[in-house]
Design a protein around this motif. Structure first.
Motif, PDB file in Angstrom:
ATOM      1  N   ASP A 183      20.101  -2.040  -7.850  1.00 40.22           N
ATOM      2  CA  ASP A 183      20.067  -3.497  -7.661  1.00 40.22           C
ATOM      3  C   ASP A 183      21.120  -3.884  -6.631  1.00 40.22           C
ATOM      4  O   ASP A 183      22.319  -3.699  -6.857  1.00 40.22           O
ATOM      5  CB  ASP A 183      20.353  -4.170  -9.012  1.00 40.22           C
ATOM      6  CG  ASP A 183      20.373  -5.692  -8.960  1.00 40.22           C
ATOM      7  OD1 ASP A 183      20.734  -6.257  -7.926  1.00 40.22           O
ATOM      8  OD2 ASP A 183      20.064  -6.317  -9.987  1.00 40.22           O
ATOM      9  N   LEU A 184      20.675  -4.412  -5.504  1.00 40.75           N
ATOM     10  CA  LEU A 184      21.580  -4.907  -4.468  1.00 40.75           C
ATOM     11  C   LEU A 184      21.348  -6.400  -4.318  1.00 40.75           C
ATOM     12  O   LEU A 184      20.227  -6.830  -4.035  1.00 40.75           O
ATOM     13  CB  LEU A 184      21.323  -4.196  -3.138  1.00 40.75           C
ATOM     14  CG  LEU A 184      22.155  -4.671  -1.939  1.00 40.75           C
ATOM     15  CD1 LEU A 184      23.650  -4.481  -2.183  1.00 40.75           C
ATOM     16  CD2 LEU A 184      21.725  -3.949  -0.663  1.00 40.75           C
ATOM     17  N   GLU A 185      22.410  -7.191  -4.509  1.00 41.93           N
ATOM     18  CA  GLU A 185      22.281  -8.644  -4.526  1.00 41.93           C
ATOM     19  C   GLU A 185      23.181  -9.295  -3.489  1.00 41.93           C
ATOM     20  O   GLU A 185      24.303  -8.838  -3.246  1.00 41.93           O
ATOM     21  CB  GLU A 185      22.670  -9.200  -5.901  1.00 41.93           C
ATOM     22  CG  GLU A 185      21.843  -8.695  -7.057  1.00 41.93           C
ATOM     23  CD  GLU A 185      22.486  -9.063  -8.372  1.00 41.93           C
ATOM     24  OE1 GLU A 185      21.970  -9.982  -9.033  1.00 41.93           O
ATOM     25  OE2 GLU A 185      23.498  -8.437  -8.737  1.00 41.93           O
ATOM     26  N   TYR A 186      22.680 -10.375  -2.922  1.00 38.77           N
ATOM     27  CA  TYR A 186      23.461 -11.273  -2.075  1.00 38.77           C
ATOM     28  C   TYR A 186      23.342 -12.656  -2.712  1.00 38.77           C
ATOM     29  O   TYR A 186      22.273 -13.272  -2.681  1.00 38.77           O
ATOM     30  CB  TYR A 186      22.935 -11.278  -0.647  1.00 38.77           C
ATOM     31  CG  TYR A 186      22.974  -9.910   0.006  1.00 38.77           C
ATOM     32  CD1 TYR A 186      24.118  -9.453   0.640  1.00 38.77           C
ATOM     33  CD2 TYR A 186      21.864  -9.074  -0.037  1.00 38.77           C
ATOM     34  CE1 TYR A 186      24.157  -8.207   1.236  1.00 38.77           C
ATOM     35  CE2 TYR A 186      21.891  -7.818   0.554  1.00 38.77           C
ATOM     36  CZ  TYR A 186      23.035  -7.389   1.190  1.00 38.77           C
ATOM     37  OH  TYR A 186      23.088  -6.154   1.773  1.00 38.77           O
ATOM     38  N   ILE A 187      24.426 -13.138  -3.302  1.00 39.09           N
ATOM     39  CA  ILE A 187      24.384 -14.344  -4.120  1.00 39.09           C
ATOM     40  C   ILE A 187      25.283 -15.422  -3.515  1.00 39.09           C
ATOM     41  O   ILE A 187      26.487 -15.206  -3.350  1.00 39.09           O
ATOM     42  CB  ILE A 187      24.838 -14.046  -5.566  1.00 39.09           C
ATOM     43  CG1 ILE A 187      23.966 -12.942  -6.177  1.00 39.09           C
ATOM     44  CG2 ILE A 187      24.793 -15.306  -6.418  1.00 39.09           C
ATOM     45  CD1 ILE A 187      24.452 -12.487  -7.541  1.00 39.09           C
ATOM     46  N   ARG A 188      24.693 -16.550  -3.165  1.00 41.29           N
ATOM     47  CA  ARG A 188      25.449 -17.708  -2.703  1.00 41.29           C
ATOM     48  C   ARG A 188      25.664 -18.651  -3.879  1.00 41.29           C
ATOM     49  O   ARG A 188      24.693 -19.148  -4.450  1.00 41.29           O
ATOM     50  CB  ARG A 188      24.709 -18.433  -1.582  1.00 41.29           C
ATOM     51  CG  ARG A 188      24.646 -17.677  -0.267  1.00 41.29           C
ATOM     52  CD  ARG A 188      23.670 -18.351   0.694  1.00 41.29           C
ATOM     53  NE  ARG A 188      23.749 -17.789   2.031  1.00 41.29           N
ATOM     54  CZ  ARG A 188      23.113 -16.675   2.408  1.00 41.29           C
ATOM     55  NH1 ARG A 188      22.357 -16.019   1.534  1.00 41.29           N
ATOM     56  NH2 ARG A 188      23.237 -16.226   3.647  1.00 41.29           N
ATOM     57  N   MET A 189      26.914 -18.899  -4.216  1.00 39.43           N
ATOM     58  CA  MET A 189      27.241 -19.765  -5.353  1.00 39.43           C
ATOM     59  C   MET A 189      28.000 -20.995  -4.872  1.00 39.43           C
ATOM     60  O   MET A 189      28.783 -20.915  -3.918  1.00 39.43           O
ATOM     61  CB  MET A 189      28.091 -19.000  -6.374  1.00 39.43           C
ATOM     62  CG  MET A 189      27.341 -17.874  -7.045  1.00 39.43           C
ATOM     63  SD  MET A 189      28.363 -16.979  -8.246  1.00 39.43           S
ATOM     64  CE  MET A 189      29.379 -16.029  -7.140  1.00 39.43           C
ATOM     65  N   ARG A 190      27.782 -22.104  -5.537  1.00 44.64           N
ATOM     66  CA  ARG A 190      28.468 -23.339  -5.173  1.00 44.64           C
ATOM     67  C   ARG A 190      29.954 -23.225  -5.483  1.00 44.64           C
ATOM     68  O   ARG A 190      30.359 -23.119  -6.647  1.00 44.64           O
ATOM     69  CB  ARG A 190      27.847 -24.515  -5.920  1.00 44.64           C
ATOM     70  CG  ARG A 190      26.487 -24.916  -5.377  1.00 44.64           C
ATOM     71  CD  ARG A 190      25.915 -26.116  -6.089  1.00 44.64           C
ATOM     72  NE  ARG A 190      26.800 -27.271  -6.094  1.00 44.64           N
ATOM     73  CZ  ARG A 190      26.411 -28.513  -6.352  1.00 44.64           C
ATOM     74  NH1 ARG A 190      25.143 -28.754  -6.609  1.00 44.64           N
ATOM     75  NH2 ARG A 190      27.267 -29.501  -6.344  1.00 44.64           N
ATOM     76  N   GLY A 191      30.765 -23.292  -4.437  1.00 44.26           N
ATOM     77  CA  GLY A 191      32.203 -23.195  -4.624  1.00 44.26           C
ATOM     78  C   GLY A 191      32.801 -24.387  -5.325  1.00 44.26           C
ATOM     79  O   GLY A 191      33.905 -24.297  -5.877  1.00 44.26           O
ATOM     80  N   ASP A 192      32.073 -25.525  -5.346  1.00 49.81           N
ATOM     81  CA  ASP A 192      32.603 -26.713  -6.007  1.00 49.81           C
ATOM     82  C   ASP A 192      32.323 -26.720  -7.498  1.00 49.81           C
ATOM     83  O   ASP A 192      32.841 -27.571  -8.217  1.00 49.81           O
ATOM     84  CB  ASP A 192      32.012 -27.984  -5.366  1.00 49.81           C
ATOM     85  CG  ASP A 192      30.498 -28.102  -5.555  1.00 49.81           C
ATOM     86  OD1 ASP A 192      29.826 -27.049  -5.667  1.00 49.81           O
ATOM     87  OD2 ASP A 192      29.984 -29.228  -5.590  1.00 49.81           O
TER      88      ASP A 192
END
Length: 245
Positions: free
Chosen positions: A223-232
């Motif tokens: 499993d290779l993931e690229y995850i963008r998460m809300r920094g706020d």
């Protein structure tokens, strides 16, 4: 007890130091009924009221607090803690807070890009399964996840409902193995126009980008993931132990 020594240096530096302490206290759940008056904070931190006002201005600019005459200073929003020392899916992480649901934007076999194939130990030109999900906590979009899965596991996962399941749980279910470990990289990136619109944040807002390669307990990367998460809305937390020399 020794007399407190006031913080020295330029006011901007003093304000930043105060803001850092207040930010941590807010994240820890302090001030449910609002922050103390500026005069009380001034005495607590042994700085001037102007320094306190500047520190609170920093936190207001971050969207963490609201301030106004006659209403005082209140926490505007709190962040959710996401552990980086435990191998958990988002649904597992926030099960005590609310329901995580997924908007599945793509789920299909693709030819793995060479760098992805190398990390998943696939042959050049071999297929992987690609899944893209926009992940919500209640009605709040929290993360945009791009995942590449080993083909034998990924094709079986496609037979399961992805809207309400963590991929980690499905990987263990279809593989018959427990997950073992993951390597990760975490960095701050500005939101591109598309990601900003998808996550409902302003263009250029800070996102947390998590790149994670997860392996089964036999050491095989799957499993290779690229995850963008809300920094706020998310704070990454962990418990670290100093290694022995």
């Amino acid at each position: 007890m020794a007399e407190a020594i006031p913080i020295r240096g330029p006011r901007a530096d003093r304000a930043r130091r105060v803001a850092d302490v207040l930010r941590q206290q807010i994240h820890a759940g302090a001030y449910p009924d609002g922050l103390p008056p500026d005069s009380d904070l001034s005495a607590e931190f042994t700085v001037s009221r102007n320094t306190i006002r500047e520190a609170l201005g920093i936190l207001k600019h971050e969207g963490l607090i609201d301030r106004g005459p006659k209403v005082g200073t209140h926490v505007a929003q709190r962040k959710y803690d996401h552990r980086i020392d435990s191998l958990l899916g988002l649904k597992e992480t926030f099960k005590h807070i609310g329901e995580v649901r997924n908007e599945v934007r793509a789920a299909m076999p693709v030819v793995a890009p060479p760098a992805v194939a190398a990390r998943l130990r696939l042959q050049p030109g071999e297929q992987a399964v690609f899944i893209e999900r926009l992940r919500y906590l209640g009605d709040l979009p929290l993360s945009l996840d791009l995942t590449y899965l080993a083909p034998d596991i990924g094709t079986r996962i496609l037979d399961h409902p992805l809207e309400t399941n963590d991929l980690f749980a499905l990987i263990e279910q279809v593989s018959g193995h427990r997950l073992g470990e993951a390597s990760l990289a975490l960095e701050a990136i500005p939101a591109d126009v598309h990601s900003a619109a998808t996550l409902q944040v302003p263009d250029g807002a800070s996102l947390l980008m998590l790149e994670r390669l997860t392996s089964l307990d036999d050491g095989r990367p799957v499993d290779l993931e690229y995850i963008r998460m809300r920094g706020d809305r998310i704070t990454m937390r962990g418990h670290l132990i100093r290694s022995k020399p």
